[in-house]
Design an enzyme around this catalytic site. Structure first.
Site, PDB file in Angstrom:
ATOM      1  N   GLU A 271      -4.526   4.729 -15.279  1.00  0.00           N
ATOM      2  CA  GLU A 271      -3.220   4.983 -14.393  1.00  0.00           C
ATOM      3  C   GLU A 271      -3.278   4.349 -13.103  1.00  0.00           C
ATOM      4  O   GLU A 271      -2.169   3.874 -12.641  1.00  0.00           O
ATOM      5  CB  GLU A 271      -3.182   6.567 -14.176  1.00  0.00           C
ATOM      6  CG  GLU A 271      -2.823   7.225 -15.554  1.00  0.00           C
ATOM      7  CD  GLU A 271      -3.120   8.797 -15.208  1.00  0.00           C
ATOM      8  OE1 GLU A 271      -1.894   9.422 -15.433  1.00  0.00           O
ATOM      9  OE2 GLU A 271      -3.888   9.264 -14.471  1.00  0.00           O
ATOM     10  N   HIS A 353       5.990   1.103   3.209  1.00  0.00           N
ATOM     11  CA  HIS A 353       7.049   1.380   2.769  1.00  0.00           C
ATOM     12  C   HIS A 353       7.239   3.104   2.704  1.00  0.00           C
ATOM     13  O   HIS A 353       6.157   3.553   2.469  1.00  0.00           O
ATOM     14  CB  HIS A 353       6.730   1.212   1.004  1.00  0.00           C
ATOM     15  CG  HIS A 353       7.757   1.534   0.269  1.00  0.00           C
ATOM     16  ND1 HIS A 353       7.784   1.500  -1.312  1.00  0.00           N
ATOM     17  CD2 HIS A 353       8.902   2.083   0.476  1.00  0.00           C
ATOM     18  CE1 HIS A 353       8.919   2.045  -1.712  1.00  0.00           C
ATOM     19  NE2 HIS A 353       9.783   2.066  -0.773  1.00  0.00           N
ATOM     20  N   ASP A 405      10.152  -1.423   4.137  1.00  0.00           N
ATOM     21  CA  ASP A 405      11.087  -0.681   3.506  1.00  0.00           C
ATOM     22  C   ASP A 405      11.170   0.423   4.018  1.00  0.00           C
ATOM     23  O   ASP A 405      10.345   1.411   3.835  1.00  0.00           O
ATOM     24  CB  ASP A 405      11.106  -0.890   1.825  1.00  0.00           C
ATOM     25  CG  ASP A 405      12.252   0.223   1.355  1.00  0.00           C
ATOM     26  OD1 ASP A 405      12.891   0.883   2.186  1.00  0.00           O
ATOM     27  OD2 ASP A 405      12.250   0.235  -0.074  1.00  0.00           O
ATOM     28  N   ASN A 407      13.441   2.854   4.243  1.00  0.00           N
ATOM     29  CA  ASN A 407      14.252   4.044   3.482  1.00  0.00           C
ATOM     30  C   ASN A 407      15.237   4.782   4.480  1.00  0.00           C
ATOM     31  O   ASN A 407      15.484   5.867   4.474  1.00  0.00           O
ATOM     32  CB  ASN A 407      13.462   4.955   2.785  1.00  0.00           C
ATOM     33  CG  ASN A 407      13.208   4.234   1.464  1.00  0.00           C
ATOM     34  OD1 ASN A 407      14.236   3.904   0.805  1.00  0.00           O
ATOM     35  ND2 ASN A 407      12.053   4.427   1.045  1.00  0.00           N
TER      36      ASN A 407
END
Length: 559
Positions: A271, A353, A405, A407
């Site tokens: 994962e 981010h 980023d 957001n």
């Protein structure tokens, strides 16, 4: 699939007729549904002016064709064309992406335009009683047949145009010819991690164009075309960083540093390969790596929670990260003229981010504060230990380039904090939650705070894309706006130019309702800025001059 719940029109279509008194009083009528009946053979062009309509019932008539102008009704969610004599449908029907219910039962349709595949929000498609091909009917009659049929048509729809127009380069100022400045380019790009590129989120994009093996070619083409000296990427999958990005960019003269989100520590090895993170690349002919750092926001939140429940429950639970590399600017990068100072010229490049959810504006703001607080510590240690001959070991002595980023929109607390050097501790983005006890840990004023109760940082930052240079950096069906940024130390640097936006009108003319798209591999557009670095000037008669010198000072130094 659409995210909002859809309620079909009431079949009884109840209405109320205004009284004479209501009309006389100036009361406005309000109606969003229209039924046309009476074995109608053609439709008046005035119908297409009723752009407020959300439902149109024109079933049980004698219509043999529907004009393409029907697409001028942009708010229709329900369209009933059943029980007419339709032999074909206009391709423009595929532009009506707000449709949730399209009823075409009992007509004479033998074929369907593949443009119907663009109706990604459609929940009900009525096709019974039409002489359609058996292949179409078989697909339609399968469980979840509407969705499968629409996906099939979208995946087989011819893509136009064949290529994108070039984004314009916007020159903001000319290079300083009087000083030994270093000019370099910086790219910031969220590449959209494969696991987030699903049809549930991006139903308007063909499945083959969402596939990573297809998208990664367009992403690398975007990166190599920009040919930036420094590249900051977000949403880079761990395995793809090592097997694709680093491997490809090393062949082009880059080195890089990457760190996955904090959850990578908690999952299995398999994962872990698919956990995304942030990466920074730099051209080794222009920069040399001095240090590299990772900032895990959940760890910083835990260490500075001061017993705050909201800090522990809202901030610590998010696994966003930031990375930073301390670079030495190689002397060959400086223009001819005055010799650059003999000391190492350092540059701190940071990439982050922040959390995505609009309901967590407080978390985004605190993550940004934590990141700058950690960058301050990195810069202070570097300034003191590596560049000890510098006149000061303050944070501001090492310039910073921050790509992220965030957001967060330009009017957010996050951007206010970065641009203005601080934000009020009672800013609305904190949502009146009790963070005040731990916020001072991230202020450059420390526990003393400021008299006006604001939380500050010591970097003097400026956005490379100020004003409306870029109307959007994230472009999806549900959201179009600026959330990606390049900031730089305005005391040490200036911006010479930036890569402008893809023309909005071109996107509209080509019915691109959102990205990714077969020609646009991410839901974000890349940012590219050309920066000019002004190193500290050598002492003049024992005095240290400001970084941005005047032409007169430059002349004195050359004599």
């Amino acid at each position: 699939m659409p995210k909002e719940k859809y309620d079909p029109p009431d079949p009884r279509r109840l209405y109320t007729i205004m009284s004479a008194e209501e009309v006389a009083s100036g009361k406005k009528s309000h109606w969003t549904e229209l039924e046309i009946s009476g074995r109608v053979r053609s439709l008046s062009s005035s119908l297409w002016t009723l752009t407020h309509l959300t439902a149109l019932h024109i079933n049980n008539n004698n219509l043999s064709r529907i004009p393409p102008e029907i697409a001028k009704l942009p708010h229709l969610v329900y369209l009933n064309l059943s029980s007419n004599k339709l032999r074909s449908l206009p391709a423009e029907l595929g532009n009506m992406v707000t449709l949730r219910e399209l009823l075409l039962n009992n007509n004479c349709l033998r074929v369907l335009p593949y443009e119907l595949g663009r109706l990604f929000q459609l929940q009900t498609l009525g096709l019974k009683g039409n002489p359609l091909s058996q292949d179409i009917l078989n697909l339609y009659q399968e469980p979840d047949g509407t969705r499968k049929l629409l996906n099939y048509m979208l995946d087989n729809l011819a893509v136009h145009p064949e290529q994108l127009p070039q984004r314009p380069w916007i020159t903001l100022r000319e290079r300083d010819q009087m000083m030994p400045t270093a000019v370099f380019t910086v790219m910031c790009y969220n590449v959209l991690c494969d696991k987030y590129a699903t049809r549930q989120l991006y139903g308007y994009c063909p499945s083959w164009a969402l596939n990573w093996e297809y998208r990664k070619k367009g992403i690398m083409e975007e990166i190599t075309n920009c040919d930036a000296d420094i590249i900051s990427l977000q949403e880079v999958e761990t395995e793809q960083y090592y097997t694709f990005f680093l491997e490809t960019l090393k062949d082009r003269g880059y080195d890089g540093f990457f760190c996955p989100k904090s959850r990578a520590k908690l999952v299995s090895e398999q994962e872990r390969k698919h956990v995304d993170g942030c990466g920074v690349f730099f051209k080794t002919e222009k920069f040399a790596l001095v240090q590299k750092h990772t900032v895990e926001f959940n760890q910083v939140a835990m260490a500075n929670s001061e017993g705050s429940e909201v800090m522990l429950n809202r901030v610590m639970t998010k696994d966003n990260i930031g990375v930073a590399v301390l670079l030495e600017v190689k002397k060959d990068l400086f223009a001819t003229g005055l010799k650059p100072p003999p000391e190492k010229q350092l540059l701190l490049v940071a990439n982050a981010h922040m959390h995505w959810d609009p309901e967590y504006s407080d978390v985004k703001l605190i993550q940004t504060m934590m990141f700058l607080s950690e960058l301050k510590s990195i810069a202070e240690r570097a300034s003191g230990s590596i560049n000890s001959s510098s006149p000061t070991s303050e944070t501001s002595s090492i310039p910073i380039v921050l790509c992220a980023d965030l957001n967060s929109l330009p009017d957010s607390g996050v951007v206010e904090y970065l641009s203005n050097g601080g934000v009020a501790e009672n800013h609305k983005d904190f949502k009146e939650l009790r963070y005040s006890d731990c916020l001072t840990n991230f202020s450059c004023n420390g526990k003393n705070g400021k008299p006006d109760g604001s939380i500050t940082h010591s970097f003097q930052l400026k956005s490379a894309y100020e004003g409306n240079l870029m109307p959007y950096t994230n472009y999806t069906y549900d959201f179009k706006g600026v959330i990606d940024y390049i900031f730089f130390s305005k005391t040490h640097m200036s911006v010479l130019g930036v890569l402008g936006p893809l023309e909005t009108q071109w996107l509209k003319d080509n019915n691109i309702t959102g990205c990714p798209h077969p020609h646009i591999p991410s839901d974000h557009f890349s940012l590219l800025a050309q920066l000019e670095y002004h190193p500290p000037l050598p002492p003049l008669n024992g005095l240290h001059l400001p970084v941005h010198s005047t032409a007169c000072e430059s002349k004195m130094l050359t004599e």
